[in-house]
Design a protein around this motif. Structure first.
Motif, PDB file in Angstrom:
ATOM      1  N   ASP A 121      -5.274 -13.414   4.976  1.00  0.00           N
ATOM      2  CA  ASP A 121      -3.821 -13.464   4.810  1.00  0.00           C
ATOM      3  C   ASP A 121      -3.161 -12.080   4.802  1.00  0.00           C
ATOM      4  O   ASP A 121      -2.013 -11.940   4.393  1.00  0.00           O
ATOM      5  CB  ASP A 121      -3.442 -14.240   3.543  1.00  0.00           C
ATOM      6  CG  ASP A 121      -3.961 -13.602   2.268  1.00  0.00           C
ATOM      7  OD1 ASP A 121      -4.565 -12.510   2.314  1.00  0.00           O
ATOM      8  OD2 ASP A 121      -3.774 -14.209   1.199  1.00  0.00           O
ATOM      9  N   ALA A 122      -3.878 -11.046   5.244  1.00  0.00           N
ATOM     10  CA  ALA A 122      -3.417  -9.658   5.334  1.00  0.00           C
ATOM     11  C   ALA A 122      -3.304  -8.967   3.983  1.00  0.00           C
ATOM     12  O   ALA A 122      -2.787  -7.870   3.893  1.00  0.00           O
ATOM     13  CB  ALA A 122      -2.089  -9.550   6.098  1.00  0.00           C
ATOM     14  N   GLY A 143      -1.578  -8.364   9.969  1.00  0.00           N
ATOM     15  CA  GLY A 143      -2.601  -9.258  10.499  1.00  0.00           C
ATOM     16  C   GLY A 143      -3.762  -9.347   9.531  1.00  0.00           C
ATOM     17  O   GLY A 143      -3.858  -8.560   8.578  1.00  0.00           O
ATOM     18  N   ALA A 144      -4.636 -10.302   9.750  1.00  0.00           N
ATOM     19  CA  ALA A 144      -5.816 -10.469   8.901  1.00  0.00           C
ATOM     20  C   ALA A 144      -6.564  -9.144   8.805  1.00  0.00           C
ATOM     21  O   ALA A 144      -6.768  -8.471   9.816  1.00  0.00           O
ATOM     22  CB  ALA A 144      -6.719 -11.545   9.484  1.00  0.00           C
ATOM     23  N   VAL A 145      -6.972  -8.778   7.613  1.00  0.00           N
ATOM     24  CA  VAL A 145      -7.718  -7.540   7.420  1.00  0.00           C
ATOM     25  C   VAL A 145      -9.194  -7.868   7.586  1.00  0.00           C
ATOM     26  O   VAL A 145      -9.759  -8.643   6.824  1.00  0.00           O
ATOM     27  CB  VAL A 145      -7.417  -6.899   6.050  1.00  0.00           C
ATOM     28  CG1 VAL A 145      -8.212  -5.605   5.885  1.00  0.00           C
ATOM     29  CG2 VAL A 145      -5.925  -6.632   5.914  1.00  0.00           C
ATOM     30  N   ARG A 146      -9.800  -7.314   8.631  1.00  0.00           N
ATOM     31  CA  ARG A 146     -11.175  -7.648   9.003  1.00  0.00           C
ATOM     32  C   ARG A 146     -12.222  -6.727   8.386  1.00  0.00           C
ATOM     33  O   ARG A 146     -13.376  -7.083   8.262  1.00  0.00           O
ATOM     34  CB  ARG A 146     -11.328  -7.607  10.519  1.00  0.00           C
ATOM     35  CG  ARG A 146     -10.432  -8.574  11.244  1.00  0.00           C
ATOM     36  CD  ARG A 146     -10.915  -9.970  11.054  1.00  0.00           C
ATOM     37  NE  ARG A 146     -10.185 -10.875  11.927  1.00  0.00           N
ATOM     38  CZ  ARG A 146      -9.820 -12.072  11.576  1.00  0.00           C
ATOM     39  NH1 ARG A 146     -10.112 -12.534  10.396  1.00  0.00           N
ATOM     40  NH2 ARG A 146      -9.159 -12.834  12.400  1.00  0.00           N
ATOM     41  N   ALA A 162      -6.497  -7.294  12.247  1.00  0.00           N
ATOM     42  CA  ALA A 162      -6.488  -8.013  13.518  1.00  0.00           C
ATOM     43  C   ALA A 162      -5.228  -7.722  14.323  1.00  0.00           C
ATOM     44  O   ALA A 162      -5.179  -8.010  15.514  1.00  0.00           O
ATOM     45  CB  ALA A 162      -6.604  -9.516  13.269  1.00  0.00           C
ATOM     46  N   ASP A 163      -4.212  -7.124  13.705  1.00  0.00           N
ATOM     47  CA  ASP A 163      -3.005  -6.750  14.444  1.00  0.00           C
ATOM     48  C   ASP A 163      -3.209  -5.474  15.269  1.00  0.00           C
ATOM     49  O   ASP A 163      -2.306  -5.003  15.936  1.00  0.00           O
ATOM     50  CB  ASP A 163      -1.794  -6.609  13.517  1.00  0.00           C
ATOM     51  CG  ASP A 163      -1.880  -5.432  12.546  1.00  0.00           C
ATOM     52  OD1 ASP A 163      -2.820  -4.606  12.639  1.00  0.00           O
ATOM     53  OD2 ASP A 163      -0.995  -5.330  11.678  1.00  0.00           O
ATOM     54  N   VAL A 185      -9.407  -5.066  16.970  1.00  0.00           N
ATOM     55  CA  VAL A 185     -10.300  -5.549  15.932  1.00  0.00           C
ATOM     56  C   VAL A 185     -10.442  -7.054  16.122  1.00  0.00           C
ATOM     57  O   VAL A 185      -9.460  -7.766  16.017  1.00  0.00           O
ATOM     58  CB  VAL A 185      -9.735  -5.232  14.511  1.00  0.00           C
ATOM     59  CG1 VAL A 185     -10.704  -5.714  13.454  1.00  0.00           C
ATOM     60  CG2 VAL A 185      -9.455  -3.748  14.370  1.00  0.00           C
ATOM     61  N   PRO A 186     -11.662  -7.530  16.444  1.00  0.00           N
ATOM     62  CA  PRO A 186     -11.823  -8.975  16.689  1.00  0.00           C
ATOM     63  C   PRO A 186     -11.545  -9.811  15.471  1.00  0.00           C
ATOM     64  O   PRO A 186     -11.633  -9.423  14.380  1.00  0.00           O
ATOM     65  CB  PRO A 186     -13.264  -9.104  17.123  1.00  0.00           C
ATOM     66  CG  PRO A 186     -13.957  -7.842  16.766  1.00  0.00           C
ATOM     67  CD  PRO A 186     -12.908  -6.815  16.545  1.00  0.00           C
TER      68      PRO A 186
END
Length: 186
Positions: A121-122, A143-146, A162-163, A185-186
């Motif tokens: 959820d970032a 974006g989602a933090v991977r 992911a952004d 970032v995938p």
């Protein structure tokens, strides 16, 4: 598999029928933790063979493992949005419901004074492991933090989203120190 520096397999640690999703090794190399897509965590002595403990850690995949630098303690993050802090010998974990969505990654500061977690959820949150309380939320990811990591001196937190952005944060107060964009970032 556990590998020797020369590239030769030293041991195979079998135990999960599910894909292994995260691993971590205690600094001294005497204990290994592996985690899988079914939410299980296994604690291993790399020399002894079978798992010392098998824990039902998360409801869903375990997404990250990070060891405390000097104590027999590690943290896990999971698809259930929880961060858990485990003590060895194994006692029930402190479960920290810090994310509304899947927790993607977890890191423990080199002094062991804080844990950082990142989520789908970032959200990025700093947690005091002694009190199990969120002490800081880093805001600004879209974006989602991977992935995340801490600088060696614990002064900065680096997040990958992911952004397509990388952000550097001041860990003391959450100040956004800068953003690099255009990465994938995938």
């Amino acid at each position: 598999r556990l590998w020797q520096p020369a590239g030769k397999a030293a041991a195979t640690l079998d135990g999960s029928a599910q894909p292994v999703t995260a691993v971590g090794m205690q600094a001294a190399g005497r204990t290994i933790v592996s985690a899988d897509a079914a939410g299980k965590v296994r604690v291993w002595n790399p020399v002894a063979g079978p798992a010392l403990s098998e824990l039902g850690a998360h409801a869903g995949a375990v997404t990250g493992v990070a060891w405390h630098p000097s104590l027999p303690q590690f943290a896990t993050s999971g698809a259930d949005g929880l961060v858990k802090i485990w003590q060895l010998p194994v006692v029930p974990a402190k479960a920290l419901p810090v994310h509304a969505q899947e927790a993607q990654e977890v890191a423990v500061s080199s002094d062991g004074k804080f844990v950082v977690s990142a989520a789908e959820d970032a959200s990025v949150r700093v947690i005091d492991p002694a009190t199990a309380k969120v002490t800081l939320e880093l805001k600004g990811q879209t974006g989602a933090v991977r992935s995340l990591m801490l600088s060696a001196d614990n002064a900065q937190i680096l997040t990958a989203s992911a952004d397509g952005s990388l952000r550097i944060w001041k860990s003391a107060d959450g100040t956004d120190l800068g953003t690099v964009t255009g990465t994938e970032v995938p």
